[in-house]
Design a protein around this motif. Structure first.
Motif, short mmCIF file in Angstrom:
data_model
loop_
_atom_site.label_atom_id
_atom_site.label_comp_id
_atom_site.label_asym_id
_atom_site.label_seq_id
_atom_site.Cartn_x
_atom_site.Cartn_y
_atom_site.Cartn_z
N UNK A 1 0.59 -1.51 -0.40
CA UNK A 1 0.43 -0.37 0.38
C UNK A 1 0.79 1.11 0.00
N UNK A 2 2.01 0.94 0.49
CA UNK A 2 3.16 2.23 0.26
C UNK A 2 3.83 2.68 -0.56
N UNK A 3 3.88 1.16 -0.87
CA UNK A 3 4.65 1.56 -3.08
C UNK A 3 3.09 2.33 -3.85
N UNK A 4 2.08 1.14 -4.06
CA UNK A 4 1.02 2.49 -4.81
C UNK A 4 -0.01 3.18 -4.76
N UNK A 5 0.76 4.21 -3.24
CA UNK A 5 -0.01 5.48 -2.27
C UNK A 5 0.94 6.07 -3.96
N UNK A 6 -0.05 7.74 -4.11
CA UNK A 6 -0.68 8.14 -4.74
C UNK A 6 0.62 9.35 -5.08
N UNK A 7 1.91 9.13 -3.93
CA UNK A 7 2.69 9.90 -4.19
C UNK A 7 4.23 8.88 -4.27
N UNK A 8 4.37 7.36 -3.88
CA UNK A 8 5.29 6.98 -4.79
C UNK A 8 4.86 5.64 -5.73
N UNK A 9 3.83 5.80 -6.40
CA UNK A 9 3.47 4.85 -7.50
C UNK A 9 4.42 4.99 -8.59
N UNK A 10 5.04 6.25 -9.07
CA UNK A 10 5.46 6.59 -9.54
C UNK A 10 6.97 6.08 -9.75
N UNK A 11 7.50 5.75 -7.77
CA UNK A 11 8.63 5.05 -7.97
C UNK A 11 8.68 3.74 -7.98
N UNK B 1 5.02 -12.72 -8.83
CA UNK B 1 4.69 -13.07 -10.07
C UNK B 1 3.89 -12.54 -11.00
N UNK B 2 3.18 -11.58 -10.43
CA UNK B 2 2.02 -11.40 -11.15
C UNK B 2 2.69 -9.07 -10.78
N UNK B 3 2.17 -8.46 -10.39
CA UNK B 3 2.20 -6.85 -10.56
C UNK B 3 3.54 -6.64 -10.44
N UNK B 4 4.97 -7.08 -9.78
CA UNK B 4 6.18 -6.51 -9.59
C UNK B 4 7.14 -8.02 -10.50
N UNK B 5 6.33 -7.87 -11.25
CA UNK B 5 7.72 -9.88 -12.37
C UNK B 5 8.13 -8.83 -12.98
N UNK B 6 8.83 -7.29 -13.18
CA UNK B 6 9.22 -6.80 -14.41
C UNK B 6 10.92 -7.03 -13.31
N UNK B 7 10.70 -6.99 -12.20
CA UNK B 7 11.85 -7.15 -10.87
C UNK B 7 11.03 -6.08 -9.81
N UNK B 8 12.38 -6.81 -8.49
CA UNK B 8 12.33 -5.23 -7.52
C UNK B 8 13.28 -4.51 -7.35
N UNK B 9 13.44 -3.36 -7.24
CA UNK B 9 14.25 -1.86 -6.96
C UNK B 9 15.04 -1.94 -6.46
N UNK B 10 15.68 -1.63 -6.30
CA UNK B 10 17.12 -1.82 -4.86
C UNK B 10 16.05 -1.08 -3.79
N UNK B 11 15.40 -0.38 -4.39
CA UNK B 11 14.39 1.12 -3.05
C UNK B 11 13.94 0.28 -2.63
N UNK B 12 13.07 -0.88 -3.10
CA UNK B 12 12.40 -1.83 -2.58
C UNK B 12 12.65 -2.53 -1.79
N UNK B 13 13.98 -3.49 -2.84
CA UNK B 13 14.71 -4.57 -1.69
C UNK B 13 14.76 -3.67 0.16
N UNK B 14 15.78 -2.42 -0.06
CA UNK B 14 16.10 -1.35 1.03
C UNK B 14 14.82 -1.50 1.95
N UNK B 15 14.11 -0.79 1.28
CA UNK B 15 12.21 -0.78 2.63
C UNK B 15 11.76 -1.68 3.20
N UNK B 16 12.29 -3.00 2.29
CA UNK B 16 11.49 -4.74 2.77
C UNK B 16 12.76 -4.94 3.74
#
Length: 465
Positions: free
Chosen positions: A45-55, A110-125
Protein backbone atom coordinates in the motif's frame (compact mmCIF):
# COMPACT_ATOMS: atom_id res chain seq x y z
CA UNK A 1 25.73 -3.25 -41.72
CA UNK A 2 26.77 -4.81 -38.44
CA UNK A 3 25.84 -2.98 -35.30
CA UNK A 4 28.94 -1.54 -33.55
CA UNK A 5 29.89 -3.28 -30.34
CA UNK A 6 28.96 -1.28 -27.26
CA UNK A 7 31.67 -0.22 -24.86
CA UNK A 8 31.06 -0.04 -21.12
CA UNK A 9 33.06 2.55 -19.22
CA UNK A 10 33.40 2.48 -15.42
CA UNK A 11 31.58 5.20 -13.54
CA UNK A 12 31.79 6.43 -9.98
CA UNK A 13 28.05 7.09 -9.79
CA UNK A 14 26.14 5.29 -7.04
CA UNK A 15 23.88 2.38 -7.89
CA UNK A 16 20.50 3.73 -9.00
CA UNK A 17 17.48 3.02 -6.82
CA UNK A 18 15.59 1.95 -9.94
CA UNK A 19 17.99 -0.90 -10.69
CA UNK A 20 15.87 -4.07 -10.74
CA UNK A 21 16.68 -7.52 -9.42
CA UNK A 22 14.82 -10.36 -11.20
CA UNK A 23 11.69 -11.34 -9.30
CA UNK A 24 12.51 -14.99 -9.95
CA UNK A 25 15.69 -14.74 -7.86
CA UNK A 26 15.49 -17.05 -4.82
CA UNK A 27 17.18 -14.34 -2.75
CA UNK A 28 14.32 -11.92 -3.44
CA UNK A 29 11.72 -14.46 -2.36
CA UNK A 30 13.74 -15.24 0.76
CA UNK A 31 13.95 -11.55 1.63
CA UNK A 32 10.19 -11.05 1.25
CA UNK A 33 9.47 -14.20 3.24
CA UNK A 34 11.10 -12.67 6.34
CA UNK A 35 8.19 -10.24 6.71
CA UNK A 36 4.78 -10.99 8.14
CA UNK A 37 1.68 -10.96 5.97
CA UNK A 38 0.52 -7.61 7.36
CA UNK A 39 3.97 -6.06 6.92
CA UNK A 40 3.98 -7.12 3.26
CA UNK A 41 0.56 -5.61 2.69
CA UNK A 42 1.58 -2.38 4.42
CA UNK A 43 4.59 -2.14 2.11
CA UNK A 44 2.45 -2.74 -0.98
CA UNK A 45 0.00 0.00 0.00
CA UNK A 46 2.96 2.31 0.57
CA UNK A 47 4.32 1.52 -2.91
CA UNK A 48 0.90 2.07 -4.47
CA UNK A 49 0.32 5.39 -2.73
CA UNK A 50 -0.25 8.28 -5.11
CA UNK A 51 2.96 9.93 -3.94
CA UNK A 52 5.09 6.81 -4.47
CA UNK A 53 3.53 4.83 -7.28
CA UNK A 54 5.72 6.49 -9.92
CA UNK A 55 8.78 5.11 -8.14
CA UNK A 56 7.31 1.61 -7.76
CA UNK A 57 5.07 1.12 -10.81
CA UNK A 58 3.33 -2.26 -10.95
CA UNK A 59 3.05 -4.34 -14.11
CA UNK A 60 -0.09 -3.32 -16.04
CA UNK A 61 -1.77 -4.32 -19.29
CA UNK A 62 -0.07 -1.52 -21.16
CA UNK A 63 3.29 -3.04 -20.24
CA UNK A 64 2.43 -6.19 -22.19
CA UNK A 65 3.26 -4.41 -25.42
CA UNK A 66 6.87 -4.04 -24.30
CA UNK A 67 7.05 -7.61 -23.04
CA UNK A 68 9.36 -9.59 -25.30
CA UNK A 69 8.16 -12.95 -23.98
CA UNK A 70 4.56 -13.63 -25.11
CA UNK A 71 4.43 -16.91 -23.19
CA UNK A 72 4.85 -14.99 -19.97
CA UNK A 73 1.25 -13.78 -20.04
CA UNK A 74 -0.12 -17.23 -20.77
CA UNK A 75 1.79 -18.95 -17.96
CA UNK A 76 1.38 -16.25 -15.33
CA UNK A 77 -1.31 -17.08 -12.74
CA UNK A 78 -1.96 -13.36 -12.26
CA UNK A 79 -3.23 -11.50 -15.34
CA UNK A 80 -2.03 -7.92 -15.59
CA UNK A 81 -4.47 -5.36 -14.21
CA UNK A 82 -5.66 -2.41 -16.27
CA UNK A 83 -5.17 0.42 -13.77
CA UNK A 84 -3.40 1.21 -10.51
CA UNK A 85 -6.77 1.21 -8.73
CA UNK A 86 -7.35 -2.36 -9.85
CA UNK A 87 -4.05 -3.37 -8.29
CA UNK A 88 -4.97 -1.58 -5.05
CA UNK A 89 -8.33 -3.35 -4.97
CA UNK A 90 -6.67 -6.72 -5.41
CA UNK A 91 -4.50 -6.21 -2.35
CA UNK A 92 -7.40 -4.71 -0.42
CA UNK A 93 -9.24 -7.99 -0.98
CA UNK A 94 -6.23 -9.81 0.46
CA UNK A 95 -6.30 -7.43 3.40
CA UNK A 96 -9.97 -8.05 4.12
CA UNK A 97 -9.73 -11.82 4.28
CA UNK A 98 -7.51 -14.20 6.18
CA UNK A 99 -4.77 -16.17 4.53
CA UNK A 100 -1.08 -16.92 4.48
CA UNK A 101 1.69 -14.60 3.39
CA UNK A 102 2.70 -16.95 0.60
CA UNK A 103 -0.21 -15.81 -1.57
CA UNK A 104 0.80 -12.18 -1.02
CA UNK A 105 4.41 -12.88 -1.99
CA UNK A 106 3.36 -14.87 -5.07
CA UNK A 107 1.11 -12.07 -6.28
CA UNK A 108 3.86 -9.51 -5.76
CA UNK A 109 6.67 -11.44 -7.46
CA UNK A 110 4.73 -13.37 -10.11
CA UNK A 111 2.10 -10.75 -10.79
CA UNK A 112 2.30 -7.05 -10.11
CA UNK A 113 6.10 -6.76 -9.90
CA UNK A 114 7.05 -9.61 -12.19
CA UNK A 115 9.31 -7.25 -14.14
CA UNK A 116 11.67 -6.98 -11.17
CA UNK A 117 12.13 -5.55 -7.68
CA UNK A 118 14.15 -2.35 -7.43
CA UNK A 119 17.00 -1.75 -5.00
CA UNK A 120 14.88 0.82 -3.21
CA UNK A 121 12.09 -1.70 -2.69
CA UNK A 122 14.55 -4.24 -1.32
CA UNK A 123 15.95 -1.60 1.03
CA UNK A 124 12.44 -0.86 2.30
CA UNK A 125 11.89 -4.57 2.92
CA UNK A 126 15.07 -4.73 5.01
CA UNK A 127 14.17 -1.61 7.00
CA UNK A 128 10.69 -3.00 7.66
CA UNK A 129 12.15 -6.27 8.92
CA UNK A 130 14.59 -4.42 11.16
CA UNK A 131 11.76 -2.36 12.67
CA UNK A 132 9.66 -5.49 13.31
CA UNK A 133 12.66 -7.39 14.76
CA UNK A 134 14.60 -4.87 16.89
CA UNK A 135 17.16 -7.46 18.03
CA UNK A 136 18.11 -8.63 14.52
CA UNK A 137 21.32 -6.56 14.43
CA UNK A 138 24.10 -5.68 16.83
CA UNK A 139 24.71 -1.95 17.03
CA UNK A 140 27.80 -0.08 18.15
CA UNK A 141 27.63 3.45 19.53
CA UNK A 142 30.27 5.88 18.25
CA UNK A 143 30.78 9.45 19.40
CA UNK A 144 31.14 12.34 16.99
CA UNK A 145 34.00 14.46 18.31
CA UNK A 146 35.59 17.65 17.00
CA UNK A 147 39.20 17.28 15.94
CA UNK A 148 40.01 20.85 16.98
CA UNK A 149 39.34 20.08 20.65
CA UNK A 150 35.99 21.84 21.03
CA UNK A 151 34.64 18.80 22.88
CA UNK A 152 37.17 19.43 25.66
CA UNK A 153 35.98 22.97 26.28
CA UNK A 154 33.79 22.84 29.37
CA UNK A 155 32.19 26.18 28.56
CA UNK A 156 31.16 25.29 25.03
CA UNK A 157 27.53 24.60 24.31
CA UNK A 158 26.58 21.06 23.32
CA UNK A 159 24.94 22.29 20.13
CA UNK A 160 28.27 23.72 19.02
CA UNK A 161 29.68 20.18 18.94
CA UNK A 162 26.85 18.77 16.85
CA UNK A 163 27.16 18.94 13.07
CA UNK A 164 24.08 20.02 11.17
CA UNK A 165 23.08 16.92 9.22
CA UNK A 166 21.28 17.60 5.96
CA UNK A 167 20.41 14.24 4.43
CA UNK A 168 20.95 15.04 0.77
CA UNK A 169 24.19 16.97 1.42
CA UNK A 170 25.55 14.24 3.67
CA UNK A 171 24.82 11.52 1.10
CA UNK A 172 26.41 13.59 -1.64
CA UNK A 173 29.57 14.10 0.41
CA UNK A 174 29.69 10.43 1.39
CA UNK A 175 29.27 9.29 -2.19
CA UNK A 176 32.07 11.57 -3.38
CA UNK A 177 34.43 10.25 -0.71
CA UNK A 178 33.96 6.54 -1.35
CA UNK A 179 32.94 6.56 -5.04
CA UNK A 180 36.44 5.85 -6.42
CA UNK A 181 36.75 2.82 -4.13
CA UNK A 182 33.26 1.49 -3.45
CA UNK A 183 30.17 1.12 -5.58
CA UNK A 184 27.17 1.57 -3.31
CA UNK A 185 23.43 2.13 -3.04
CA UNK A 186 22.02 4.45 -0.38
CA UNK A 187 18.59 4.50 1.25
CA UNK A 188 17.41 6.90 3.98
CA UNK A 189 14.39 6.08 6.13
CA UNK A 190 12.85 7.58 9.24
CA UNK A 191 12.20 5.13 12.07
CA UNK A 192 8.53 4.57 12.76
CA UNK A 193 9.01 4.02 16.49
CA UNK A 194 12.30 5.64 17.59
CA UNK A 195 13.66 9.21 17.35
CA UNK A 196 16.31 8.41 14.75
CA UNK A 197 16.94 8.10 11.02
CA UNK A 198 18.30 4.99 9.32
CA UNK A 199 20.82 5.00 6.49
CA UNK A 200 21.13 1.68 4.66
CA UNK A 201 24.21 1.30 2.47
CA UNK A 202 24.69 -1.61 0.10
CA UNK A 203 28.38 -1.86 -0.81
CA UNK A 204 29.75 -3.72 -3.81
CA UNK A 205 33.20 -3.91 -5.29
CA UNK A 206 35.15 -1.08 -6.88
CA UNK A 207 33.49 0.52 -9.94
CA UNK A 208 36.51 -0.64 -11.92
CA UNK A 209 36.07 -4.27 -10.94
CA UNK A 210 35.81 -6.71 -13.84
CA UNK A 211 33.83 -8.77 -14.65
CA UNK A 212 30.62 -7.13 -13.57
CA UNK A 213 28.86 -8.67 -10.60
CA UNK A 214 25.70 -10.69 -10.99
CA UNK A 215 22.43 -9.15 -9.74
CA UNK A 216 22.21 -11.81 -7.03
CA UNK A 217 25.33 -10.37 -5.40
CA UNK A 218 23.29 -7.27 -4.59
CA UNK A 219 21.22 -9.43 -2.23
CA UNK A 220 24.18 -10.40 -0.05
CA UNK A 221 23.30 -9.31 3.49
CA UNK A 222 26.99 -9.18 4.47
CA UNK A 223 27.37 -6.22 2.10
CA UNK A 224 24.69 -4.16 3.84
CA UNK A 225 25.68 -1.49 6.37
CA UNK A 226 23.22 0.26 8.66
CA UNK A 227 23.84 3.62 10.28
CA UNK A 228 21.38 5.24 12.67
CA UNK A 229 21.43 8.97 13.37
CA UNK A 230 19.60 9.79 16.64
CA UNK A 231 18.00 13.21 16.90
CA UNK A 232 20.00 16.00 18.56
CA UNK A 233 22.71 13.70 19.78
CA UNK A 234 26.53 13.64 19.43
CA UNK A 235 26.47 9.88 18.75
CA UNK A 236 25.74 7.62 15.82
CA UNK A 237 24.95 3.91 15.86
CA UNK A 238 26.32 1.56 13.25
CA UNK A 239 26.18 -2.13 12.44
CA UNK A 240 29.92 -2.02 11.66
CA UNK A 241 32.23 -3.00 14.50
CA UNK A 242 34.45 -0.07 15.37
CA UNK A 243 38.17 -0.38 14.75
CA UNK A 244 41.13 1.59 15.95
CA UNK A 245 42.54 4.41 13.88
CA UNK A 246 45.78 2.47 13.51
CA UNK A 247 43.96 -0.41 11.83
CA UNK A 248 41.90 1.93 9.68
CA UNK A 249 44.95 3.80 8.43
CA UNK A 250 46.78 0.66 7.42
CA UNK A 251 43.70 -0.69 5.73
CA UNK A 252 43.18 2.32 3.53
CA UNK A 253 46.70 2.11 2.16
CA UNK A 254 45.99 -1.26 0.63
CA UNK A 255 42.39 -1.26 -0.50
CA UNK A 256 40.85 -4.70 -0.86
CA UNK A 257 37.59 -5.83 -2.34
CA UNK A 258 36.47 -8.05 0.55
CA UNK A 259 33.42 -7.04 2.54
CA UNK A 260 35.34 -5.94 5.64
CA UNK A 261 37.57 -3.61 3.65
CA UNK A 262 34.60 -2.05 1.89
CA UNK A 263 32.78 -1.54 5.18
CA UNK A 264 35.87 0.03 6.75
CA UNK A 265 36.12 2.50 3.88
CA UNK A 266 32.51 3.56 4.45
CA UNK A 267 32.96 3.85 8.21
CA UNK A 268 36.04 6.06 7.88
CA UNK A 269 34.23 8.31 5.39
CA UNK A 270 31.25 9.05 7.67
CA UNK A 271 32.90 11.72 9.88
CA UNK A 272 34.55 13.27 6.83
CA UNK A 273 31.17 13.55 5.11
CA UNK A 274 29.82 15.34 8.19
CA UNK A 275 32.79 17.71 8.37
CA UNK A 276 33.05 21.18 6.93
CA UNK A 277 35.94 23.59 6.46
CA UNK A 278 37.36 24.55 9.87
CA UNK A 279 34.95 22.06 11.47
CA UNK A 280 36.30 18.54 11.24
CA UNK A 281 34.92 15.50 13.04
CA UNK A 282 36.09 12.04 13.96
CA UNK A 283 34.44 8.95 15.44
CA UNK A 284 35.43 7.84 18.93
CA UNK A 285 34.69 4.45 20.46
CA UNK A 286 32.28 4.39 23.41
CA UNK A 287 32.76 0.78 24.58
CA UNK A 288 29.04 0.20 24.10
CA UNK A 289 27.32 -2.22 21.76
CA UNK A 290 23.92 -3.88 22.05
CA UNK A 291 21.18 -5.44 19.98
CA UNK A 292 18.62 -2.99 21.33
CA UNK A 293 18.55 0.47 19.82
CA UNK A 294 16.44 1.58 22.78
CA UNK A 295 19.37 0.65 25.05
CA UNK A 296 21.73 2.80 22.99
CA UNK A 297 19.28 5.68 23.08
CA UNK A 298 19.08 5.37 26.86
CA UNK A 299 22.84 5.16 27.42
CA UNK A 300 24.18 7.20 24.48
CA UNK A 301 21.22 9.25 23.35
CA UNK A 302 19.70 12.73 23.46
CA UNK A 303 18.15 12.25 26.90
CA UNK A 304 20.15 11.52 30.02
CA UNK A 305 23.78 10.50 29.80
CA UNK A 306 25.55 7.53 31.29
CA UNK A 307 26.09 9.57 34.45
CA UNK A 308 22.46 8.83 35.39
CA UNK A 309 22.89 5.06 35.58
CA UNK A 310 23.53 2.88 38.59
CA UNK A 311 23.39 4.75 41.86
CA UNK A 312 22.56 8.06 40.16
CA UNK A 313 19.34 6.67 38.65
CA UNK A 314 17.54 7.47 41.90
CA UNK A 315 17.77 11.14 40.91
CA UNK A 316 17.21 10.67 37.18
CA UNK A 317 14.07 8.63 37.84
CA UNK A 318 12.77 11.35 40.19
CA UNK A 319 12.56 8.87 43.06
CA UNK A 320 13.80 11.58 45.39
CA UNK A 321 14.03 15.30 44.89
CA UNK A 322 17.19 17.32 44.84
CA UNK A 323 20.65 16.52 43.57
CA UNK A 324 23.76 14.91 45.08
CA UNK A 325 25.62 18.10 44.13
CA UNK A 326 23.13 20.47 45.72
CA UNK A 327 24.93 22.34 48.60
CA UNK A 328 21.68 23.49 50.17
CA UNK A 329 20.16 21.58 53.13
CA UNK A 330 18.11 18.64 51.91
CA UNK A 331 14.37 18.86 52.60
CA UNK A 332 13.66 15.41 51.32
CA UNK A 333 14.35 11.83 52.33
CA UNK A 334 17.61 10.04 51.67
CA UNK A 335 17.71 7.09 49.27
CA UNK A 336 17.99 4.75 52.26
CA UNK A 337 14.93 6.29 53.92
CA UNK A 338 13.00 6.00 50.69
CA UNK A 339 13.83 2.33 50.35
CA UNK A 340 12.89 1.76 53.99
CA UNK A 341 9.48 3.38 53.53
CA UNK A 342 8.58 1.81 50.18
CA UNK A 343 9.67 -1.66 51.25
CA UNK A 344 8.65 -1.54 54.90
CA UNK A 345 6.35 -4.53 54.72
CA UNK A 346 8.82 -6.56 52.74
CA UNK A 347 11.62 -5.69 55.14
CA UNK A 348 9.51 -6.81 58.10
CA UNK A 349 8.84 -10.13 56.42
CA UNK A 350 12.52 -10.50 55.56
CA UNK A 351 13.59 -9.74 59.12
CA UNK A 352 11.11 -12.30 60.50
CA UNK A 353 12.52 -14.95 58.21
CA UNK A 354 16.07 -14.07 59.21
CA UNK A 355 15.59 -14.22 62.98
CA UNK A 356 17.34 -17.55 62.95
CA UNK A 357 20.48 -15.95 61.54
CA UNK A 358 23.20 -14.50 63.72
CA UNK A 359 23.08 -11.07 62.04
CA UNK A 360 19.43 -10.11 61.50
CA UNK A 361 20.42 -6.90 59.68
CA UNK A 362 22.52 -8.55 56.98
CA UNK A 363 19.75 -8.98 54.36
CA UNK A 364 18.51 -5.45 54.94
CA UNK A 365 22.00 -4.00 54.68
CA UNK A 366 22.65 -6.07 51.58
CA UNK A 367 19.47 -4.82 49.93
CA UNK A 368 20.35 -1.20 50.65
CA UNK A 369 23.82 -1.79 49.23
CA UNK A 370 22.33 -3.28 46.05
CA UNK A 371 19.97 -0.34 45.60
CA UNK A 372 22.75 2.15 46.20
CA UNK A 373 25.01 0.49 43.61
CA UNK A 374 22.53 -0.65 40.94
CA UNK A 375 19.91 2.07 41.29
CA UNK A 376 16.14 1.93 41.57
CA UNK A 377 15.26 0.20 38.32
CA UNK A 378 14.36 -3.03 40.09
CA UNK A 379 14.98 -6.51 38.75
CA UNK A 380 14.82 -5.40 35.12
CA UNK A 381 17.12 -2.72 33.76
CA UNK A 382 15.74 0.23 31.82
CA UNK A 383 18.57 -0.24 29.32
CA UNK A 384 19.25 -3.99 29.14
CA UNK A 385 22.58 -5.23 27.78
CA UNK A 386 22.48 -8.61 26.05
CA UNK A 387 26.25 -9.07 26.14
CA UNK A 388 29.07 -7.91 28.38
CA UNK A 389 32.74 -8.58 27.56
CA UNK A 390 35.47 -8.25 30.16
CA UNK A 391 39.17 -8.52 29.29
CA UNK A 392 41.67 -8.69 32.15
CA UNK A 393 45.20 -7.41 31.53
CA UNK A 394 46.61 -8.34 34.93
CA UNK A 395 49.42 -10.82 35.18
CA UNK A 396 48.36 -14.29 36.41
CA UNK A 397 51.00 -14.06 39.14
CA UNK A 398 49.43 -10.89 40.50
CA UNK A 399 52.78 -9.05 40.37
CA UNK A 400 52.01 -6.59 37.61
CA UNK A 401 52.72 -2.98 38.51
CA UNK A 402 53.34 -1.75 34.96
CA UNK A 403 50.75 0.13 32.98
CA UNK A 404 49.40 -1.83 29.98
CA UNK A 405 50.58 -0.82 26.54
CA UNK A 406 48.59 -0.65 23.31
CA UNK A 407 49.87 -4.10 22.35
CA UNK A 408 48.97 -5.74 25.67
CA UNK A 409 46.94 -8.89 25.23
CA UNK A 410 44.31 -9.95 27.78
CA UNK A 411 45.33 -12.75 30.11
CA UNK A 412 41.68 -13.68 30.67
CA UNK A 413 38.49 -12.87 28.79
CA UNK A 414 35.00 -13.23 30.24
CA UNK A 415 31.72 -12.94 28.36
CA UNK A 416 28.33 -12.55 30.03
CA UNK A 417 25.32 -13.08 27.76
CA UNK A 418 21.58 -13.02 28.33
CA UNK A 419 18.50 -10.89 28.02
CA UNK A 420 19.66 -8.47 30.72
CA UNK A 421 23.22 -8.99 31.93
CA UNK A 422 23.36 -6.15 34.48
CA UNK A 423 20.12 -7.33 36.07
CA UNK A 424 21.64 -10.80 36.31
CA UNK A 425 24.67 -9.42 38.14
CA UNK A 426 22.30 -7.47 40.38
CA UNK A 427 20.49 -10.71 41.23
CA UNK A 428 23.79 -12.29 42.24
CA UNK A 429 24.39 -9.35 44.55
CA UNK A 430 20.91 -9.68 46.06
CA UNK A 431 21.59 -13.35 46.80
CA UNK A 432 24.88 -12.49 48.46
CA UNK A 433 26.97 -14.37 45.93
CA UNK A 434 28.93 -11.20 45.10
CA UNK A 435 29.58 -8.18 47.30
CA UNK A 436 27.69 -5.16 45.93
CA UNK A 437 29.77 -2.70 47.94
CA UNK A 438 33.06 -3.90 46.46
CA UNK A 439 31.88 -4.18 42.85
CA UNK A 440 33.43 -1.76 40.33
CA UNK A 441 31.13 0.74 38.65
CA UNK A 442 31.54 -0.84 35.22
CA UNK A 443 29.84 -4.01 36.55
CA UNK A 444 26.84 -2.20 38.03
CA UNK A 445 25.90 -0.45 34.80
CA UNK A 446 26.89 2.95 36.14
CA UNK A 447 29.40 3.57 33.33
CA UNK A 448 27.02 2.33 30.65
CA UNK A 449 29.52 0.14 28.78
CA UNK A 450 29.33 -3.36 27.33
CA UNK A 451 33.09 -3.84 26.93
CA UNK A 452 35.58 -3.39 29.75
CA UNK A 453 39.35 -3.81 29.52
CA UNK A 454 40.48 -4.02 33.13
CA UNK A 455 43.87 -3.57 34.77
CA UNK A 456 44.22 -3.77 38.56
CA UNK A 457 40.49 -3.58 38.96
CA UNK A 458 40.07 -0.36 36.96
CA UNK A 459 38.72 0.03 33.46
CA UNK A 460 41.31 1.37 31.02
CA UNK A 461 40.70 3.17 27.74
CA UNK A 462 42.33 0.53 25.60
CA UNK A 463 39.11 -1.09 24.42
CA UNK A 464 37.82 -0.30 20.94
CA UNK A 465 34.12 -0.60 21.72
Amino acid sequence: MARPKSIRAPTTASLPSTLRIPSTSPSVSKSFNKLSRQALLDLVFQWLDDNNVDSFPPYLERDQIENTDPDDEETSPYPAEQTIDDVRNAYQDLQDRKGGKREVIDRMLEGDWRHGITLRQLAMVDICYMEDHPASLRWTALELARLDGVEDDQTSDLSACLPRVHASTFLKNLQQLIAPLVKAHYHLARSASLPLTFLRILVTNSPYQYPRQQPESLMDSSRVIYIAFPDSCPYIYTSISSTSSKTSTSATTAVGTDTRSLQRIVRDAIPKALSRPQERYTLKATSLSAKSLQTLLSLRGPSRSNAANGAFSIFADAVVEGSPLDPRPANTVTPEEYMNRSDEKENRRTEDEDTKNTDTHAPKKRKLAVHSRFGTTGSLSSAPLDRFDVRLLDSPSGRDNQEPSEDSQPTLSLTFAGNDVISGIRKLAELGIVDAERMPSWMTGEEGVSVAVVHQGKRVAKDSG
